[in-house]
Write a protein that holds these residues in place. Structure first.
Motif, PDB file in Angstrom:
ATOM      1  N   ASP A 202       0.870  -1.173   0.000  1.00 15.85           N
ATOM      2  CA  ASP A 202       0.000   0.000   0.000  1.00 15.85           C
ATOM      3  C   ASP A 202       0.908   1.224   0.000  1.00 15.85           C
ATOM      4  O   ASP A 202       1.638   1.473   0.958  1.00 15.85           O
ATOM      5  N   ALA A 203       0.900   1.976  -1.098  1.00 13.91           N
ATOM      6  CA  ALA A 203       1.821   3.104  -1.256  1.00 13.91           C
ATOM      7  C   ALA A 203       1.184   4.433  -0.877  1.00 13.91           C
ATOM      8  O   ALA A 203       1.724   5.494  -1.195  1.00 13.91           O
ATOM      9  N   GLY A 204       0.072   4.380  -0.187  1.00 15.67           N
ATOM     10  CA  GLY A 204      -0.631   5.601   0.165  1.00 15.67           C
ATOM     11  C   GLY A 204       0.125   6.501   1.117  1.00 15.67           C
ATOM     12  O   GLY A 204      -0.184   7.691   1.216  1.00 15.67           O
ATOM     13  N   ASN A 205       1.133   5.956   1.826  1.00 17.07           N
ATOM     14  CA  ASN A 205       1.875   6.791   2.769  1.00 17.07           C
ATOM     15  C   ASN A 205       3.120   7.418   2.157  1.00 17.07           C
ATOM     16  O   ASN A 205       3.896   8.062   2.861  1.00 17.07           O
ATOM     17  N   PHE A 206       3.339   7.244   0.864  1.00 17.16           N
ATOM     18  CA  PHE A 206       4.418   7.950   0.188  1.00 17.16           C
ATOM     19  C   PHE A 206       3.967   9.373  -0.113  1.00 17.16           C
ATOM     20  O   PHE A 206       2.860   9.584  -0.633  1.00 17.16           O
ATOM     21  N   ARG A 207       4.821  10.348   0.190  1.00 21.11           N
ATOM     22  CA  ARG A 207       4.526  11.731  -0.147  1.00 21.11           C
ATOM     23  C   ARG A 207       4.252  11.851  -1.642  1.00 21.11           C
ATOM     24  O   ARG A 207       5.005  11.344  -2.470  1.00 21.11           O
ATOM     25  N   GLY A 208       3.174  12.526  -2.000  1.00 21.31           N
ATOM     26  CA  GLY A 208       2.870  12.754  -3.400  1.00 21.31           C
ATOM     27  C   GLY A 208       1.984  11.713  -4.026  1.00 21.31           C
ATOM     28  O   GLY A 208       1.545  11.872  -5.171  1.00 21.31           O
ATOM     29  N   LEU A 209       1.700  10.621  -3.298  1.00 16.61           N
ATOM     30  CA  LEU A 209       0.810   9.583  -3.813  1.00 16.61           C
ATOM     31  C   LEU A 209      -0.526   9.639  -3.086  1.00 16.61           C
ATOM     32  O   LEU A 209      -0.719  10.437  -2.170  1.00 16.61           O
ATOM     33  N   THR A 210      -1.449   8.786  -3.484  1.00 11.03           N
ATOM     34  CA  THR A 210      -2.796   8.826  -2.923  1.00 11.03           C
ATOM     35  C   THR A 210      -3.141   7.489  -2.279  1.00 11.03           C
ATOM     36  O   THR A 210      -2.387   6.513  -2.366  1.00 11.03           O
ATOM     37  N   GLU A 211      -4.305   7.437  -1.659  1.00 11.44           N
ATOM     38  CA  GLU A 211      -4.765   6.219  -0.999  1.00 11.44           C
ATOM     39  C   GLU A 211      -5.093   5.105  -1.984  1.00 11.44           C
ATOM     40  O   GLU A 211      -5.367   3.978  -1.588  1.00 11.44           O
ATOM     41  N   LYS A 212      -5.014   5.395  -3.271  1.00 10.45           N
ATOM     42  CA  LYS A 212      -5.295   4.384  -4.285  1.00 10.45           C
ATOM     43  C   LYS A 212      -4.029   3.784  -4.904  1.00 10.45           C
ATOM     44  O   LYS A 212      -4.111   2.867  -5.714  1.00 10.45           O
ATOM     45  N   HIS A 213      -2.859   4.287  -4.528  1.00  8.41           N
ATOM     46  CA  HIS A 213      -1.611   3.822  -5.141  1.00  8.41           C
ATOM     47  C   HIS A 213      -1.046   2.593  -4.435  1.00  8.41           C
ATOM     48  O   HIS A 213      -1.074   2.498  -3.207  1.00  8.41           O
ATOM     49  N   ILE A 214      -0.507   1.686  -5.231  1.00 10.21           N
ATOM     50  CA  ILE A 214       0.194   0.512  -4.719  1.00 10.21           C
ATOM     51  C   ILE A 214       1.517   0.371  -5.457  1.00 10.21           C
ATOM     52  O   ILE A 214       1.688   0.903  -6.569  1.00 10.21           O
ATOM     53  N   ARG A 215       2.471  -0.297  -4.810  1.00  7.99           N
ATOM     54  CA  ARG A 215       3.728  -0.644  -5.475  1.00  7.99           C
ATOM     55  C   ARG A 215       3.803  -2.148  -5.605  1.00  7.99           C
ATOM     56  O   ARG A 215       3.484  -2.879  -4.662  1.00  7.99           O
ATOM     57  N   ILE A 216       4.218  -2.599  -6.781  1.00  5.42           N
ATOM     58  CA  ILE A 216       4.283  -4.030  -7.076  1.00  5.42           C
ATOM     59  C   ILE A 216       5.678  -4.359  -7.582  1.00  5.42           C
ATOM     60  O   ILE A 216       6.235  -3.636  -8.416  1.00  5.42           O
ATOM     61  N   ALA A 217       6.253  -5.439  -7.087  1.00  8.67           N
ATOM     62  CA  ALA A 217       7.536  -5.924  -7.597  1.00  8.67           C
ATOM     63  C   ALA A 217       7.304  -7.126  -8.498  1.00  8.67           C
ATOM     64  O   ALA A 217       6.388  -7.920  -8.267  1.00  8.67           O
ATOM     65  N   THR A 218       8.117  -7.255  -9.511  1.00  5.63           N
ATOM     66  CA  THR A 218       8.030  -8.402 -10.407  1.00  5.63           C
ATOM     67  C   THR A 218       8.651  -9.622  -9.732  1.00  5.63           C
ATOM     68  O   THR A 218       9.785  -9.567  -9.255  1.00  5.63           O
ATOM     69  N   LEU A 219       7.897 -10.724  -9.709  1.00  8.18           N
ATOM     70  CA  LEU A 219       8.392 -11.976  -9.148  1.00  8.18           C
ATOM     71  C   LEU A 219       8.532 -13.000 -10.281  1.00  8.18           C
ATOM     72  O   LEU A 219       8.671 -12.629 -11.451  1.00  8.18           O
ATOM     73  N   SER A 220       8.503 -14.276  -9.966  1.00  4.75           N
ATOM     74  CA  SER A 220       8.562 -15.309 -10.998  1.00  4.75           C
ATOM     75  C   SER A 220       7.270 -15.272 -11.815  1.00  4.75           C
ATOM     76  O   SER A 220       6.251 -14.739 -11.364  1.00  4.75           O
ATOM     77  N   GLN A 221       7.291 -15.841 -12.991  1.00  8.51           N
ATOM     78  CA  GLN A 221       6.111 -15.819 -13.853  1.00  8.51           C
ATOM     79  C   GLN A 221       4.925 -16.505 -13.195  1.00  8.51           C
ATOM     80  O   GLN A 221       3.781 -16.033 -13.320  1.00  8.51           O
TER      81      GLN A 221
END
Length: 337
Positions: free
Chosen positions: A302-321
């Motif tokens: 949940d990326a909502g606590n990053f300055r400049g982002l919103t409560e709808k933003h998420i960060r995703i990392a690429t894993l195995s297929q």
């Protein structure tokens, strides 16, 4: 910020099917490191080196620096707090969105803060800025700033703190670490936990001019880097040419992953790294995180606590297929809610 980082799976009493919240290399630690560390176990019966001197020398030699240009740290977070402490009460600019520890550390040590949107960097910075924190590639966006040396050159009165924790995960820029001998207004922070998948050991280093390293070292606690972390650092630099992540393949996997996600209930943002930002088109990131955990044992950031982002933003990392497909399938269910 003691809560709100990625990889907070330990807070949830369940076995995860996939953890997309951490941007550590999903392939795991280098082959042979685990066995090597087991053989170093007796070292924990003695105090470690006060300032990780042997590893300091090894890192410096690798880059052709003097040992006075390197300071080994208990992860990049210690590096950030050392900088903030060494230049306490300064006037500091932080490029946002950004890792929260820049702001937290600066507030702790009385800095006067200015927040600069990443997109505004192209227009330049204020000449009266004392320190500038920039993560390049940026966390959480995966963006890169290619004109960094020009900016450093144009502003000799500004001290640039360049966090390169994710430099191994991009091919779009090269490290500015070699520029520390050219510029006295540059401090480079490097992490050894992301690309080598050892975040639990906490290991990083700072590269800068001798004068800057001396200033930072004067605030450093003794024995901050434990014996096993020092041993891991030696192993990594002894094998560094053969243990690099397959970045081209990882970025190709990200490209395929994001294309498939575009048909989900997410807006996907471009990135130069294996991790990327997304925005849910319905409800909030917090609700999406809760849904994925409860229904699929999948964790996202949940990326909502990053300055400049919103409560709808998420960060995703690429894993195995296979794990990427788990999230794709789960998001198909999310669309129906």
């Amino acid at each position: 910020m003691f809560q709100g980082h990625g990889d907070d799976g330990y807070l949830h009493q369940q076995t995860l099917a996939a953890d997309f919240s951490t941007n550590v290399w999903h392939g795991g630690a280098p082959a042979g490191l685990k066995e090597y560390l087991f053989r170093q176990w007796d070292n924990v019966q003695r105090y470690p080196e006060v300032l990780a001197e042997s590893l300091t020398q090894k890192i410096a030699s690798f880059y052709g620096f003097k040992s006075e240009n390197i300071l080994v740290t208990n992860g990049s977070t210690e590096s950030i707090y050392l900088v903030a402490q060494a230049f306490k009460n300064g006037k500091t600019t932080i490029t946002i969105p950004a890792f929260a520890e820049y702001e937290d550390a600066c507030k702790l040590f009385g800095h006067q803060l200015c927040l600069l949107n990443w997109d505004e960097l192209e227009k330049g910075i204020s000449g009266d800025t004392g320190l500038l924190f920039i993560c390049n590639p940026n966390n959480p966006t995966g963006a890169v700033f290619k004109a960094l040396e020009a900016l450093i050159h144009q502003h000799p009165g500004v001290l640039f703190i360049v966090d390169e924790a994710f430099i191994e995960f991009t091919v779009s820029i090269t490290s500015v670490l070699t520029l520390i001998e050219k510029y006295n207004n540059l401090i480079v922070l490097r992490s050894m936990t992301k690309a080598y998948a050892i975040p639990g050991l906490r290991l990083g280093y700072i590269a800068a001019s001798t004068a800057l390293i001396n200033r930072l070292r004067s605030f450093k606690l003794p024995w901050a880097v434990n014996a096993m972390a020092i041993a891991a650092g030696h192993f990594i630099f002894d094998h560094i040419q053969t243990i690099q992540i397959p970045v081209q393949q990882l970025l190709a996997d990200r490209e395929e992953f994001t294309k498939k996600l575009e048909s989900s209930a997410l807006k996907i943002y471009p990135s130069h790294t294996h991790f990327f930002l997304a925005r849910t088109n319905q409800h909030t990131a917090a609700l999406l995180k809760q849904f994925l955990l409860k229904e699929f044992n999948i964790l996202i950031r949940d990326a909502g606590n990053f300055r400049g982002l919103t409560e709808k933003h998420i960060r995703i990392a690429t894993l195995s297929q296979n794990k990427n497909q788990l999230l794709i399938n789960a998001l198909a269910e999310w669309k129906t809610i």
